[in-house]
Design an enzyme around this catalytic site. Sequence first.
Site, PDB file in Angstrom:
ATOM      1  CG  HIS A   1       4.066  -2.821   1.393  1.00 41.88           C
ATOM      2  ND1 HIS A   1       4.749  -3.016   2.565  1.00 41.88           N
ATOM      3  CD2 HIS A   1       5.016  -2.569   0.460  1.00 41.88           C
ATOM      4  CE1 HIS A   1       6.045  -2.886   2.343  1.00 41.88           C
ATOM      5  NE2 HIS A   1       6.237  -2.619   1.074  1.00 41.88           N
TER       6      HIS A   1
ATOM      7  CG  ASP B   1       4.425  -4.235   5.683  1.00 48.59           C
ATOM      8  OD1 ASP B   1       4.515  -3.078   5.223  1.00 48.59           O
ATOM      9  OD2 ASP B   1       3.761  -5.121   5.129  1.00 48.59           O
ATOM     10  CG  HIS B   2       8.016   0.812   4.444  1.00 49.01           C
ATOM     11  ND1 HIS B   2       8.152  -0.118   3.457  1.00 49.01           N
ATOM     12  CD2 HIS B   2       7.604   1.944   3.819  1.00 49.01           C
ATOM     13  CE1 HIS B   2       7.829   0.421   2.298  1.00 49.01           C
ATOM     14  NE2 HIS B   2       7.495   1.681   2.476  1.00 49.01           N
TER      15      HIS B   2
HETATM   16  C1  BG6 Z   1       8.976  -1.461  -0.988  1.00 53.35           C
HETATM   17  C2  BG6 Z   1       9.034  -2.159  -2.318  1.00 53.35           C
HETATM   18  O1  BG6 Z   1       8.691  -2.379   0.029  1.00 53.35           O
HETATM   19  O2  BG6 Z   1       7.967  -0.464  -1.014  1.00 53.35           O
HETATM   20  C3  BG6 Z   1       9.284  -1.136  -3.426  1.00 53.35           C
HETATM   21  O3  BG6 Z   1      10.058  -3.116  -2.304  1.00 53.35           O
HETATM   22  C4  BG6 Z   1       8.273  -0.033  -3.379  1.00 53.35           C
HETATM   23  O4  BG6 Z   1       9.255  -1.765  -4.708  1.00 53.35           O
HETATM   24  C5  BG6 Z   1       8.187   0.545  -1.979  1.00 53.35           C
HETATM   25  O5  BG6 Z   1       8.667   0.969  -4.298  1.00 53.35           O
HETATM   26  C6  BG6 Z   1       7.051   1.524  -1.877  1.00 53.35           C
HETATM   27  O6  BG6 Z   1       7.122   2.176  -0.644  1.00 53.35           O
HETATM   28  P1  BG6 Z   1       6.518   3.633  -0.455  1.00 53.35           P
HETATM   29  O7  BG6 Z   1       6.691   3.896   0.999  1.00 53.35           O
HETATM   30  O8  BG6 Z   1       7.308   4.543  -1.334  1.00 53.35           O
HETATM   31  O9  BG6 Z   1       5.089   3.531  -0.887  1.00 53.35           O
END
Ligand code: BG6
Length: 528
Positions: free
Chosen positions: A267, A203-204
Amino acid sequence: MNTSIKIEKAAEPEHVPAIMARDPFTVVIFGASGDLSKRKLIPALFHLENGGYLPDRYAVVGFSRTPMSDEQYRDAMFDDLKTQKLTDPEKLTPQHKTVQALHYIPGNNDDAESFKKLEARIRELEEERNLPGNRLYYLSVAPEFFATIVKRLKEAGMIRGRHDKTWSRVIIEKPFGRDLQSARDLNTAVTEALSENQIYRIDHYLGKETVQNILSFRFANSIFEPLFNQKYVDNIQITVAETLGMEGRRGAYYDTAGALRDMVQNHMLQLLCLTAMEPPSALDATAIRDEKVKVLRSLEPFTPDEVAAYTVRGQYTAGKDPDGKAVKGFAEEEGIKDGSVTESYVAMKLRIENWRWAGVPFLLRTGKRLKKRVSEVAVTFKRPPLHLFGHNKTSDYCLLTDRPQTNVLVLRIQPDEGISLSFACKQPGLQIQLNDVRMDFFYGKAFQQRSPEAYERLLLDALRGDASLFTRSDEVDSAWRFVTSILDGWKVLPRPKYPNYAPFSDGPDEAHRLLEGTTAQWRSIAAM
Ligand code: BG6
């Protein structure tokens, strides 16, 4: 009025311990020609190499359908790297160690022969480069291939066992399932081939510096944590707002997911866990994840009536962007099916039914095409018990008729990463007039060093065998248990009236309905 008080730069620690991946390894990227690989994974390896975090020997093997030679893949990745925002672009040459470590083999994710060839090629490389056989498989592919690839890896003898001297680990991208049952099925499939400690569900958000800082902020300081409970907190708002819409080819995927699956299940619930969890007994994967699971288990699944009362979903209308350029409505975006009920926005009110948080509303909202790209966790504290500073008959000393604003602590995830605390302060003058002021801390100002990208952090952790920032199966299960109750509720509730919010706005007005019965106010996205 908001007056900013500057906080002095934090002192640099004297000694920064070196963490690095010590074991020589091979990273195998499935979906090697995809966006994630180009934009995140290869740049992350490049940065890790430059930072001295990688061992002297390693190889990267790309695997996907496109026919390409090693040289062609290397050239393509080198060209892509040139277009990325690199910290040290001057270090990028065709001879750079990471570029030279790149190899490629074309193949099909569901073809036993392709896996035999892949295994043979990796063995050759391990021989050539004197690599012991540690492997990190990165599944950056469509979710329908997760189980298949893991099965094929096992069949081809590519997974080491517990008693082997070398390790095999598998990073699985999101989404891990699309509801509780499919997540369980996927988990059963992958655990047939892998043990839990070989599975790294990514989960980044957990790799973001500011997200990791939630735990440091709460548990490395003694002054905030005592206030993090129902006695002092009025409400907590978690916002992840994006300005992007579907941007062409994303629509087809997004229409099968929606904001709830795409952002909340992973997230946002992770942000919720880190904000609400108890202190872990140690800073290790088991202890941290045990505490997060407890939070998720305290989220009682909603009944359909509760779904109707406590969630609001939306789709954006067509309109204009801030430069006056026309933008499509969600329903007209490429890849969105006619009559789609997929939500591009969702807001909800939840309660964490435990001793610490009983009765505190947690307000979550996320959406595409909102006013501003901003993510934050805002903790609003309760009012002081008495309004001492009000205008009263016995004294004309105080001019205030309204009560001062409540204290708000904002953990700003992105952009302008930082933390701010607002409080009431006496405005200079002979009478008492209160003003809302803010103490601000900005990462960018307080620290000179760059924040590593989420994928750098997470790749390094996986290479080092640290799963603290990856999600465990029971976490995923508990998150889906709650989210699936909302999906089930939506199935039986009347179709929502879409479209219901203008692009580049704060989302549907209906979200205010969620505040009934609370003292909370939605924070203005524009003012964040
Ligand atoms: C991803 C989603 O996991 O996270 C995207 O699939 C979203 O829809 C993105 O835009 C948002 O990531 P960040 O790091 O730009 O907030």
